[in-house]
Design an enzyme around this catalytic site. Structure first.
Site, PDB file in Angstrom:
ATOM      1  N   GLY A  39       0.789  -1.223   0.000  1.00 15.95           N
ATOM      2  CA  GLY A  39       0.000   0.000   0.000  1.00 15.95           C
ATOM      3  C   GLY A  39       0.823   1.277   0.000  1.00 15.95           C
ATOM      4  N   HIS A  40       2.163   1.162   0.084  1.00 15.81           N
ATOM      5  CA  HIS A  40       3.014   2.359   0.212  1.00 15.81           C
ATOM      6  C   HIS A  40       4.222   2.247  -0.700  1.00 15.81           C
ATOM      7  CE1 HIS A  40       5.467   5.472   2.283  1.00 15.81           C
ATOM      8  NE2 HIS A  40       4.310   5.927   2.678  1.00 15.81           N
ATOM      9  N   PHE A  41       4.209   2.399  -1.887  1.00 13.64           N
ATOM     10  CA  PHE A  41       3.075   2.663  -2.778  1.00 13.64           C
ATOM     11  C   PHE A  41       3.105   1.584  -3.834  1.00 13.64           C
ATOM     12  CE2 PHE A  41       4.634   6.750  -1.156  1.00 13.64           C
ATOM     13  CZ  PHE A  41       3.497   7.260  -0.560  1.00 13.64           C
ATOM     14  N   VAL A  46       8.084   2.404  -1.350  1.00 13.78           N
ATOM     15  CA  VAL A  46       8.942   3.203  -0.484  1.00 13.78           C
ATOM     16  C   VAL A  46       8.659   2.795   0.965  1.00 13.78           C
ATOM     17  CG1 VAL A  46       9.415   5.556   0.334  1.00 13.78           C
ATOM     18  CG2 VAL A  46       8.948   5.163  -2.087  1.00 13.78           C
TER      19      VAL A  46
END
Length: 133
Positions: A39-41, A46
């Site tokens: 989810g990041h990203f 990252v």
């Protein structure tokens, strides 16, 4: 085994240097399948900066809890000062996590922490830890 953190929230792979209660150097390999990258990203993985700081703090917790007076206790964050992020941390990076304690008074310890990728600083902060039950 010194700190209470466990997967998936254990962010230190190994300890390279340890001076109990004073200084620690640890290591974390950043893997493409680490849980936060979904989810990041999704299109630009990252490591979240707060997790980089947490990794430094976990390494620091090893030094604090390696001191015989603190064995079996729990390290809690009490403060983060002067935090700076200087480099993106991404899959394939290897973080060197350093924390040197500059002041210890009773259950409160302040440490200068930094995470490096090679010779580059990724993040740095002054971390305050409360050691409790």
């Amino acid at each position: 085994s010194l700190i209470p953190h466990r997967p998936p929230f254990l962010l230190v792979d190994e300890i390279l240097e340890l001076d109990p209660g004073k200084r620690v150097v640890g290591r974390r390999e950043i893997r493409a399948d680490d849980w936060w990258f979904a989810g990041h990203f999704p299109d630009r993985p990252v490591m979240p900066g707060v997790l980089t700081i947490e990794a430094i703090a976990q390494a620091g917790a090893v030094a604090v809890l390696a001191d015989e007076a603190n064995r079996g206790k729990i390290p809690f964050f009490a403060g983060i000062d002067g935090c700076r992020f200087k480099r993106v941390v991404e899959p394939g990076d290897v973080l060197t996590l350093e924390c040197e304690f500059v002041r210890v008074r009773g259950p409160i310890a302040k440490g200068e922490g930094r995470a490096r990728v090679g010779d580059e600083i990724a993040a740095e902060a002054m971390l305050t830890v409360f050691v409790g039950e």
